[in-house]
Design an enzyme around this catalytic site. Sequence first.
Site, PDB file in Angstrom:
ATOM      1  N   ARG A   1       0.826  -1.206   0.000  1.00  0.00           N
ATOM      2  CA  ARG A   1       0.000   0.000   0.000  1.00  0.00           C
ATOM      3  C   ARG A   1       0.866   1.263   0.000  1.00  0.00           C
ATOM      4  O   ARG A   1       0.880   2.025   0.955  1.00  0.00           O
ATOM      5  CB  ARG A   1      -0.913   0.053   1.240  1.00  0.00           C
ATOM      6  CG  ARG A   1      -1.957  -0.990   1.273  1.00  0.00           C
ATOM      7  CD  ARG A   1      -3.144  -0.602   0.394  1.00  0.00           C
ATOM      8  NE  ARG A   1      -4.087  -1.687   0.374  1.00  0.00           N
ATOM      9  CZ  ARG A   1      -5.027  -1.858   1.299  1.00  0.00           C
ATOM     10  NH1 ARG A   1      -5.184  -0.981   2.255  1.00  0.00           N
ATOM     11  NH2 ARG A   1      -5.814  -2.890   1.239  1.00  0.00           N
TER      12      ARG A   1
ATOM     13  N   ARG B   1      -3.952   6.842   2.248  1.00  0.00           N
ATOM     14  CA  ARG B   1      -4.333   7.990   3.055  1.00  0.00           C
ATOM     15  C   ARG B   1      -3.202   8.623   3.836  1.00  0.00           C
ATOM     16  O   ARG B   1      -3.345   9.717   4.350  1.00  0.00           O
ATOM     17  CB  ARG B   1      -5.468   7.575   3.998  1.00  0.00           C
ATOM     18  CG  ARG B   1      -6.769   7.432   3.246  1.00  0.00           C
ATOM     19  CD  ARG B   1      -7.761   6.589   3.987  1.00  0.00           C
ATOM     20  NE  ARG B   1      -7.283   5.221   4.023  1.00  0.00           N
ATOM     21  CZ  ARG B   1      -7.972   4.210   4.528  1.00  0.00           C
ATOM     22  NH1 ARG B   1      -9.143   4.432   5.067  1.00  0.00           N
ATOM     23  NH2 ARG B   1      -7.482   2.998   4.511  1.00  0.00           N
TER      24      ARG B   1
ATOM     25  N   ARG C   1      -7.999  12.178  -3.664  1.00  0.00           N
ATOM     26  CA  ARG C   1      -9.109  11.364  -3.139  1.00  0.00           C
ATOM     27  C   ARG C   1     -10.310  12.239  -2.755  1.00  0.00           C
ATOM     28  O   ARG C   1     -11.452  11.797  -2.825  1.00  0.00           O
ATOM     29  CB  ARG C   1      -8.583  10.577  -1.935  1.00  0.00           C
ATOM     30  CG  ARG C   1      -9.568   9.694  -1.224  1.00  0.00           C
ATOM     31  CD  ARG C   1      -9.950   8.471  -2.028  1.00  0.00           C
ATOM     32  NE  ARG C   1     -10.712   7.549  -1.198  1.00  0.00           N
ATOM     33  CZ  ARG C   1     -12.002   7.684  -0.954  1.00  0.00           C
ATOM     34  NH1 ARG C   1     -12.672   8.689  -1.462  1.00  0.00           N
ATOM     35  NH2 ARG C   1     -12.627   6.812  -0.167  1.00  0.00           N
TER      36      ARG C   1
ATOM     37  N   ASP D   1      -7.393  -2.511  -6.821  1.00  0.00           N
ATOM     38  CA  ASP D   1      -7.740  -3.275  -5.623  1.00  0.00           C
ATOM     39  C   ASP D   1      -8.007  -4.717  -5.997  1.00  0.00           C
ATOM     40  O   ASP D   1      -8.480  -5.001  -7.109  1.00  0.00           O
ATOM     41  CB  ASP D   1      -8.963  -2.688  -4.913  1.00  0.00           C
ATOM     42  CG  ASP D   1      -9.022  -3.175  -3.464  1.00  0.00           C
ATOM     43  OD1 ASP D   1      -8.401  -2.540  -2.594  1.00  0.00           O
ATOM     44  OD2 ASP D   1      -9.658  -4.215  -3.223  1.00  0.00           O
TER      45      ASP D   1
ATOM     46  N   TYR E   1     -13.950 -12.844   1.086  1.00  0.00           N
ATOM     47  CA  TYR E   1     -14.754 -11.612   0.955  1.00  0.00           C
ATOM     48  C   TYR E   1     -16.105 -11.917   0.331  1.00  0.00           C
ATOM     49  O   TYR E   1     -17.135 -11.375   0.757  1.00  0.00           O
ATOM     50  CB  TYR E   1     -14.026 -10.580   0.083  1.00  0.00           C
ATOM     51  CG  TYR E   1     -13.042  -9.739   0.847  1.00  0.00           C
ATOM     52  CD1 TYR E   1     -13.463  -8.803   1.788  1.00  0.00           C
ATOM     53  CD2 TYR E   1     -11.671  -9.851   0.623  1.00  0.00           C
ATOM     54  CE1 TYR E   1     -12.555  -8.030   2.489  1.00  0.00           C
ATOM     55  CE2 TYR E   1     -10.758  -9.080   1.322  1.00  0.00           C
ATOM     56  CZ  TYR E   1     -11.203  -8.172   2.251  1.00  0.00           C
ATOM     57  OH  TYR E   1     -10.311  -7.406   2.956  1.00  0.00           O
TER      58      TYR E   1
HETATM   59  O1  CP3 Z   1      -0.182   1.474  -3.654  1.00  0.00           O
HETATM   60  C1  CP3 Z   1      -1.259   0.941  -3.433  1.00  0.00           C
HETATM   61  O2  CP3 Z   1      -2.035   1.299  -2.560  1.00  0.00           O
HETATM   62  C2  CP3 Z   1      -1.598  -0.198  -4.348  1.00  0.00           C
HETATM   63  C3  CP3 Z   1      -2.972  -0.459  -4.537  1.00  0.00           C
HETATM   64  C4  CP3 Z   1      -3.653  -1.437  -3.593  1.00  0.00           C
HETATM   65  C5  CP3 Z   1      -4.855  -1.121  -2.908  1.00  0.00           C
HETATM   66  N1  CP3 Z   1      -5.332  -2.275  -2.383  1.00  0.00           N
HETATM   67  C6  CP3 Z   1      -5.470   0.217  -2.849  1.00  0.00           C
HETATM   68  C7  CP3 Z   1      -6.427   0.529  -1.764  1.00  0.00           C
HETATM   69  C8  CP3 Z   1      -3.367  -2.774  -3.365  1.00  0.00           C
HETATM   70  C9  CP3 Z   1      -2.164  -3.572  -3.806  1.00  0.00           C
HETATM   71  C10 CP3 Z   1      -4.465  -3.300  -2.607  1.00  0.00           C
HETATM   72  C11 CP3 Z   1      -4.582  -4.716  -2.260  1.00  0.00           C
HETATM   73  C12 CP3 Z   1      -5.620  -5.130  -1.302  1.00  0.00           C
HETATM   74  N2  CP3 Z   1      -6.897  -4.667  -1.163  1.00  0.00           N
HETATM   75  C13 CP3 Z   1      -5.466  -6.192  -0.382  1.00  0.00           C
HETATM   76  C14 CP3 Z   1      -4.229  -7.057  -0.279  1.00  0.00           C
HETATM   77  C15 CP3 Z   1      -3.132  -6.385   0.466  1.00  0.00           C
HETATM   78  C16 CP3 Z   1      -3.396  -6.238   1.944  1.00  0.00           C
HETATM   79  O3  CP3 Z   1      -3.384  -5.103   2.393  1.00  0.00           O
HETATM   80  O4  CP3 Z   1      -3.578  -7.259   2.598  1.00  0.00           O
HETATM   81  C17 CP3 Z   1      -6.664  -6.303   0.346  1.00  0.00           C
HETATM   82  C18 CP3 Z   1      -6.950  -7.279   1.446  1.00  0.00           C
HETATM   83  C19 CP3 Z   1      -7.574  -5.340  -0.168  1.00  0.00           C
HETATM   84  C20 CP3 Z   1      -8.982  -5.085   0.240  1.00  0.00           C
HETATM   85  C21 CP3 Z   1      -9.174  -3.703   0.753  1.00  0.00           C
HETATM   86  N3  CP3 Z   1      -9.221  -2.567  -0.037  1.00  0.00           N
HETATM   87  C22 CP3 Z   1      -9.370  -3.285   2.087  1.00  0.00           C
HETATM   88  C23 CP3 Z   1      -9.397  -4.221   3.293  1.00  0.00           C
HETATM   89  C24 CP3 Z   1      -9.559  -1.888   2.076  1.00  0.00           C
HETATM   90  C25 CP3 Z   1      -9.957  -0.992   3.222  1.00  0.00           C
HETATM   91  C26 CP3 Z   1      -9.020  -0.943   4.322  1.00  0.00           C
HETATM   92  C27 CP3 Z   1      -7.898   0.006   4.068  1.00  0.00           C
HETATM   93  O5  CP3 Z   1      -6.730  -0.351   4.332  1.00  0.00           O
HETATM   94  O6  CP3 Z   1      -8.157   1.121   3.645  1.00  0.00           O
HETATM   95  C28 CP3 Z   1      -9.412  -1.445   0.733  1.00  0.00           C
HETATM   96  C29 CP3 Z   1      -9.471  -0.044   0.249  1.00  0.00           C
HETATM   97  C30 CP3 Z   1      -8.208   0.464  -0.382  1.00  0.00           C
HETATM   98  N4  CP3 Z   1      -7.493  -0.233  -1.351  1.00  0.00           N
HETATM   99  C31 CP3 Z   1      -7.574   1.732  -0.188  1.00  0.00           C
HETATM  100  C32 CP3 Z   1      -6.477   1.787  -1.058  1.00  0.00           C
HETATM  101  C33 CP3 Z   1      -5.531   2.928  -1.268  1.00  0.00           C
HETATM  102  C34 CP3 Z   1      -8.073   2.858   0.705  1.00  0.00           C
HETATM  103  C35 CP3 Z   1      -9.024   3.650  -0.144  1.00  0.00           C
HETATM  104  C36 CP3 Z   1      -9.345   5.008   0.341  1.00  0.00           C
HETATM  105  O7  CP3 Z   1      -8.655   5.969  -0.053  1.00  0.00           O
HETATM  106  O8  CP3 Z   1     -10.333   5.142   1.056  1.00  0.00           O
END
Ligand code: CP3
Length: 325
Positions: free
Chosen positions: A2, A6, A15, A51, A128
Amino acid sequence: MRQAGRYLPEYRAIRSKHSFMEMCKIPEVAAEVTIQPVDLIGVDAAILFSDIMLPLEGMGAGLEFTESAGPIIKNPIRELNQVEDMHTFDVEDVMSYAFDAIKLIVKELGGRVPLIGFAGAPFTLASYLIEGGHSRNYTKTKIMMYNEPVVWHRLMTKLTDMLIGYLGAQVRAGVAAVQVFDSWIGCLSPGDYEEFAMPHSKRLFEGLKPLDVPTIHFGTETSTLIEKIRDAGGDVVGVDWRLNIDEGRRRIGYDRAVQGNLDPNVLFSNTKVIESHVRDILNRAGTHPGHIFNLGHGILPETPPANARALVEMVHELSAKGCAT
Ligand code: CP3
C-alpha cells in the site's frame, strides 16, 4: 505494501475529488497516484493503484467500498446456484481501465523503476465473497468449506481461472512482476490450507509460469504455513513480522527470494527505533541474494510520510554497506 493511500497528503488531495473506485477506473488518476510514492518516498518499484476486489465486479458480484469497513459485497455467496451465476467475462474489455492505466504508468515511469501488478489469491477473494466483507473469525467461509466442499471448490476453481486470465492481461499490458495477495490465509490450520486453498493457489502459480515474469506470493500470519505457501508457488515468498526473516529464509530455502518484514507500526516511532529495526531485518536476511525489503503488511493511514521516506533512505544506505550491527 500500500504505497499509495491515506498517509500521503498528495493522495488525499486527489481522493477528496473522487471516490476510491473512480480513482481506480480513471487511468490518468490511477497513474498519478501510482507514481506519487516513487517521487515522494523514493521506493524502488511502483505498484499499480487498483484493488484485489475489482475483478469480482466483472464476475457479477455487487461491490462497494465504504469509508469505515473497506470493501463490501452486497449479495454474499452462500449457495451453489450463486456460484454458478458468477460468470466469466472478457477481462481485457471489462477491465480495460486497469490495462490502460498500466500502459500509461509504464510510459510515464520511463524505466525509472519497474511496475508491479497484482491480484488477490483465491482464498482471500472467496472469503470476501462469502463473508460479505472483512471478517474476524471467517465462520461463514469455513462452514462452506466444511459443509459444502463441492460448492467451495467450484468457487475456488472459478476464481483461479479468472485470476490466471487477469494477471496474464496485466503482464501483456506491461507490468514487470506480479504479486498475489493471500492476506487472510493465516486463519487456516495447516490441514485446511492443504485441503481447501493450496491446490487452487498451486494451480494459479502454475498458470502464471508461462507469463515469464517474477511472481510474489504474499500472506500474513503464515508462521505455521510458510513451507506449504512456498510449495504452492512464487519466486518470492512474503514473510510478515511475526516470523523472524532469518527463520523464514531457512524454512523457505535459499532457492527462493523473501519479502518483508517490518511491522508497519514501527513507522510511528522515531528514526532511531526505525533504524534499529531496519538493521535487525537486514542482518537477519543476511548476505544471501534475494531479499526484497518491505513492510510485513500495508502501511497504516496515519503513518508520518517523513518516516516512510526515512525508512527508504535507511534501507538504501545500510543495504549498500552490507549492514552490520
Ligand atoms: O499502492 C497501493 O495502494 C496499491 C494499490 C492497492 C490497494 N489495495 C489500494 C487501496 C493494493 C495492492 C491493494 C490490495 C488489497 N486490497 C489487499 C491485499 C493487500 C493487503 O493489504 O492485505 C486487500 C486485502 C484489499 C482489500 C481492501 N481494499 C481493504 C481491506 C480496504 C480498506 C481498508 C484500508 O486499508 O483502507 C481497501 C481499500 C483500499 N485499497 C484503499 C487503497 C488505497 C483505501 C481507499 C481510500 O482511499 O479510502
